[in-house]
Design a protein around this motif. Sequence first.
Motif, PDB file in Angstrom:
ATOM      1  N   MET A   9       5.385 -15.294 -15.114  1.00 19.17           N
ATOM      2  CA  MET A   9       4.030 -14.803 -14.909  1.00 19.17           C
ATOM      3  C   MET A   9       3.917 -14.166 -13.527  1.00 19.17           C
ATOM      4  O   MET A   9       4.774 -14.344 -12.656  1.00 19.17           O
ATOM      5  N   ARG A  10       2.858 -13.399 -13.352  1.00 12.84           N
ATOM      6  CA  ARG A  10       2.586 -12.765 -12.055  1.00 12.84           C
ATOM      7  C   ARG A  10       1.431 -13.506 -11.395  1.00 12.84           C
ATOM      8  O   ARG A  10       0.368 -13.695 -11.996  1.00 12.84           O
ATOM      9  N   VAL A  11       1.642 -13.913 -10.157  1.00 12.16           N
ATOM     10  CA  VAL A  11       0.668 -14.707  -9.420  1.00 12.16           C
ATOM     11  C   VAL A  11       0.313 -13.982  -8.140  1.00 12.16           C
ATOM     12  O   VAL A  11       1.196 -13.609  -7.350  1.00 12.16           O
ATOM     13  N   LEU A  12      -0.984 -13.776  -7.911  1.00  8.16           N
ATOM     14  CA  LEU A  12      -1.463 -13.129  -6.694  1.00  8.16           C
ATOM     15  C   LEU A  12      -1.878 -14.184  -5.685  1.00  8.16           C
ATOM     16  O   LEU A  12      -2.738 -15.021  -5.964  1.00  8.16           O
ATOM     17  N   LEU A  13      -1.252 -14.180  -4.510  1.00  5.42           N
ATOM     18  CA  LEU A  13      -1.597 -15.084  -3.409  1.00  5.42           C
ATOM     19  C   LEU A  13      -2.353 -14.283  -2.363  1.00  5.42           C
ATOM     20  O   LEU A  13      -1.763 -13.438  -1.671  1.00  5.42           O
ATOM     21  N   CYS A  14      -3.664 -14.525  -2.252  1.00 12.38           N
ATOM     22  CA  CYS A  14      -4.484 -13.720  -1.332  1.00 12.38           C
ATOM     23  C   CYS A  14      -5.451 -14.616  -0.557  1.00 12.38           C
ATOM     24  O   CYS A  14      -6.672 -14.507  -0.712  1.00 12.38           O
ATOM     25  N   PRO A  15      -4.933 -15.491   0.305  1.00 13.58           N
ATOM     26  CA  PRO A  15      -5.800 -16.381   1.075  1.00 13.58           C
ATOM     27  C   PRO A  15      -6.328 -15.738   2.346  1.00 13.58           C
ATOM     28  O   PRO A  15      -5.766 -14.760   2.853  1.00 13.58           O
ATOM     29  N   LEU A  44       5.603 -13.435  -7.477  1.00 13.66           N
ATOM     30  CA  LEU A  44       4.526 -13.775  -6.541  1.00 13.66           C
ATOM     31  C   LEU A  44       4.156 -12.542  -5.728  1.00 13.66           C
ATOM     32  O   LEU A  44       4.980 -11.996  -4.989  1.00 13.66           O
ATOM     33  N   VAL A  45       2.920 -12.104  -5.873  1.00 14.85           N
ATOM     34  CA  VAL A  45       2.408 -10.935  -5.157  1.00 14.85           C
ATOM     35  C   VAL A  45       1.591 -11.443  -3.974  1.00 14.85           C
ATOM     36  O   VAL A  45       0.580 -12.126  -4.165  1.00 14.85           O
ATOM     37  N   ILE A  46       2.027 -11.148  -2.760  1.00  9.45           N
ATOM     38  CA  ILE A  46       1.402 -11.720  -1.566  1.00  9.45           C
ATOM     39  C   ILE A  46       0.553 -10.668  -0.869  1.00  9.45           C
ATOM     40  O   ILE A  46       1.047  -9.617  -0.450  1.00  9.45           O
ATOM     41  N   ARG A  47      -0.751 -10.965  -0.752  1.00 10.48           N
ATOM     42  CA  ARG A  47      -1.707 -10.068  -0.103  1.00 10.48           C
ATOM     43  C   ARG A  47      -2.659 -10.893   0.782  1.00 10.48           C
ATOM     44  O   ARG A  47      -3.774 -11.222   0.372  1.00 10.48           O
ATOM     45  N   PRO A  48      -2.238 -11.278   1.986  1.00 10.90           N
ATOM     46  CA  PRO A  48      -3.141 -12.034   2.871  1.00 10.90           C
ATOM     47  C   PRO A  48      -4.413 -11.246   3.163  1.00 10.90           C
ATOM     48  O   PRO A  48      -4.390 -10.006   3.219  1.00 10.90           O
ATOM     49  N   LEU A  49      -5.518 -11.966   3.384  1.00  8.37           N
ATOM     50  CA  LEU A  49      -6.815 -11.333   3.571  1.00  8.37           C
ATOM     51  C   LEU A  49      -7.473 -11.764   4.879  1.00  8.37           C
ATOM     52  O   LEU A  49      -7.078 -12.741   5.507  1.00  8.37           O
ATOM     53  N   ALA A  50      -8.493 -11.017   5.254  1.00  8.64           N
ATOM     54  CA  ALA A  50      -9.331 -11.352   6.408  1.00  8.64           C
ATOM     55  C   ALA A  50     -10.688 -10.715   6.178  1.00  8.64           C
ATOM     56  O   ALA A  50     -10.805  -9.718   5.456  1.00  8.64           O
ATOM     57  N   ASP A  51     -11.731 -11.285   6.782  1.00  6.56           N
ATOM     58  CA  ASP A  51     -13.073 -10.732   6.594  1.00  6.56           C
ATOM     59  C   ASP A  51     -13.657 -10.154   7.874  1.00  6.56           C
ATOM     60  O   ASP A  51     -14.845  -9.858   7.933  1.00  6.56           O
ATOM     61  N   VAL A  59      -3.678  -8.506   9.457  1.00  9.55           N
ATOM     62  CA  VAL A  59      -3.662  -8.182   8.033  1.00  9.55           C
ATOM     63  C   VAL A  59      -3.652  -6.668   7.824  1.00  9.55           C
ATOM     64  O   VAL A  59      -2.889  -6.147   6.998  1.00  9.55           O
ATOM     65  N   LEU A  60      -4.458  -5.930   8.584  1.00  9.34           N
ATOM     66  CA  LEU A  60      -4.506  -4.481   8.422  1.00  9.34           C
ATOM     67  C   LEU A  60      -3.221  -3.820   8.897  1.00  9.34           C
ATOM     68  O   LEU A  60      -2.790  -2.808   8.334  1.00  9.34           O
ATOM     69  N   ALA A  61      -2.604  -4.381   9.935  1.00 14.44           N
ATOM     70  CA  ALA A  61      -1.372  -3.788  10.455  1.00 14.44           C
ATOM     71  C   ALA A  61      -0.261  -3.801   9.409  1.00 14.44           C
ATOM     72  O   ALA A  61       0.591  -2.902   9.387  1.00 14.44           O
ATOM     73  N   ASP A  62      -0.284  -4.806   8.543  1.00 13.86           N
ATOM     74  CA  ASP A  62       0.722  -4.886   7.487  1.00 13.86           C
ATOM     75  C   ASP A  62       0.456  -3.894   6.359  1.00 13.86           C
ATOM     76  O   ASP A  62       1.359  -3.597   5.569  1.00 13.86           O
ATOM     77  N   ILE A 282      -5.499  -3.011   1.496  1.00 16.23           N
ATOM     78  CA  ILE A 282      -4.290  -3.650   0.968  1.00 16.23           C
ATOM     79  C   ILE A 282      -4.118  -3.430  -0.527  1.00 16.23           C
ATOM     80  O   ILE A 282      -3.143  -3.894  -1.111  1.00 16.23           O
ATOM     81  N   GLY A 283      -5.041  -2.711  -1.166  1.00 21.69           N
ATOM     82  CA  GLY A 283      -4.930  -2.438  -2.595  1.00 21.69           C
ATOM     83  C   GLY A 283      -5.141  -3.662  -3.458  1.00 21.69           C
ATOM     84  O   GLY A 283      -4.455  -3.857  -4.465  1.00 21.69           O
ATOM     85  N   LEU A 284      -6.126  -4.491  -3.091  1.00 17.25           N
ATOM     86  CA  LEU A 284      -6.335  -5.736  -3.829  1.00 17.25           C
ATOM     87  C   LEU A 284      -6.768  -5.491  -5.269  1.00 17.25           C
ATOM     88  O   LEU A 284      -6.334  -6.203  -6.178  1.00 17.25           O
TER      89      LEU A 284
END
Length: 385
Positions: A9-15, A44-51, A59-62, A282-284
């Motif tokens: 399965m595909r899992v999105l990790l976006c904490p 595992l698709v990794i997309r860290p987030l920030a508000d 996060v934006l630099a990546d 980040i293309g969430l």
Amino acid sequence: MCAATLLGMRVLLCPDKFAGTLPAPEVAAAVADGWRQVTDRDDLVIRPLADGGPGFVDVLADALDGHRVTVPTVDPLGRPATGEILLTGDGTAYLESAQACGLHLLAPEERDPKVTTSFGLGLLVAAAVERGARTVVIGLGGSATNDGGAGMLTALGVTPLDGMGAALPYGGAALAAVEALDGAPRLRGALPVAATDVDNPLLGLHGASNVFGPQKGADRADVLLLDAALERFAAVLERDLPGCPTALGTLPGGGAAGGIGAAILALGGRCESGIGLVTRAIGLDAALDDVDLVITGEGSFDHQSLRGKVVAGVAGAARDRGLPCVVLAGQVSTGRREAAAAGVTDAYSLVEHFGGAEQGLAAALGRPAEGLRELGARLARQWSR
């Protein structure tokens, strides 16, 4: 929901970050490590987030094609500090208030919003303008200040004065004596943008002082003093700063970061959703369209989490796509029914994972990566096909 991949399965990790313990990329990495201890069949698709708060620039630099510039600045008490500016090819600069005004820069006994200043943030903005930025996006969050952005304005050339024409001391309390402004903002035509998901106004019961002041060390007497001081400052800004909107004290977002949001609005800037900006970068949305499970999280999953923060945005987007969404947090105090209505399938607490009460809290603060790896493994056993 996407079909299962050949691997699983595909899992999105976006904490989001776990404030005070781990930045968002390390949170995602720990959960991923735990999951992979159980199975390596899943993608595992990794997309860290920030508000907009701490971690915004990281996060934006990546995600963006830009370069980071280290800039000397000062902390909320005027001591030397270091900040960063992310500059992109389209003339946009990204920076975060927490690098100069962050509550984490002060020891608990140093926290006093009557005297802390946003001057260091102004130095970062000025550095971005000097490097040719046409738009300066300022992530707001995690601040130790309640000065209505007065320190920032001073660094940009606009100095609050008292009735004798003397420059005011730094800090929110000094604004009780503000009578006029001296100078003009040195922005060279650059547009300031506040990246925040706080919609509180500058003034009143839901304003910067009442809602956020106590988190920064203000007692009830301080809150009343600071709110009155900001009311006076807002009136002077409306009168003396060309282009400042009317009713500044009531505008949504003005209360962000101790009133820095209001100062940005006074400069002719605007407020924009921090989480919206990051998710686009980040293309969430595209990632959400192609996964089977979403895992997000933050330090404390509470009633504020469902009011425009990262978790709320992610859970709502998952719900709209019919995807299960699991929240991992240091502590969970949101009711199950309320969380489910927001799109949260389940929520897990590090404190409870480590045994609850004081023992669990100490472990959650001291060993968050360990706990997240263990929760990642637990989720893999529950969800992996």
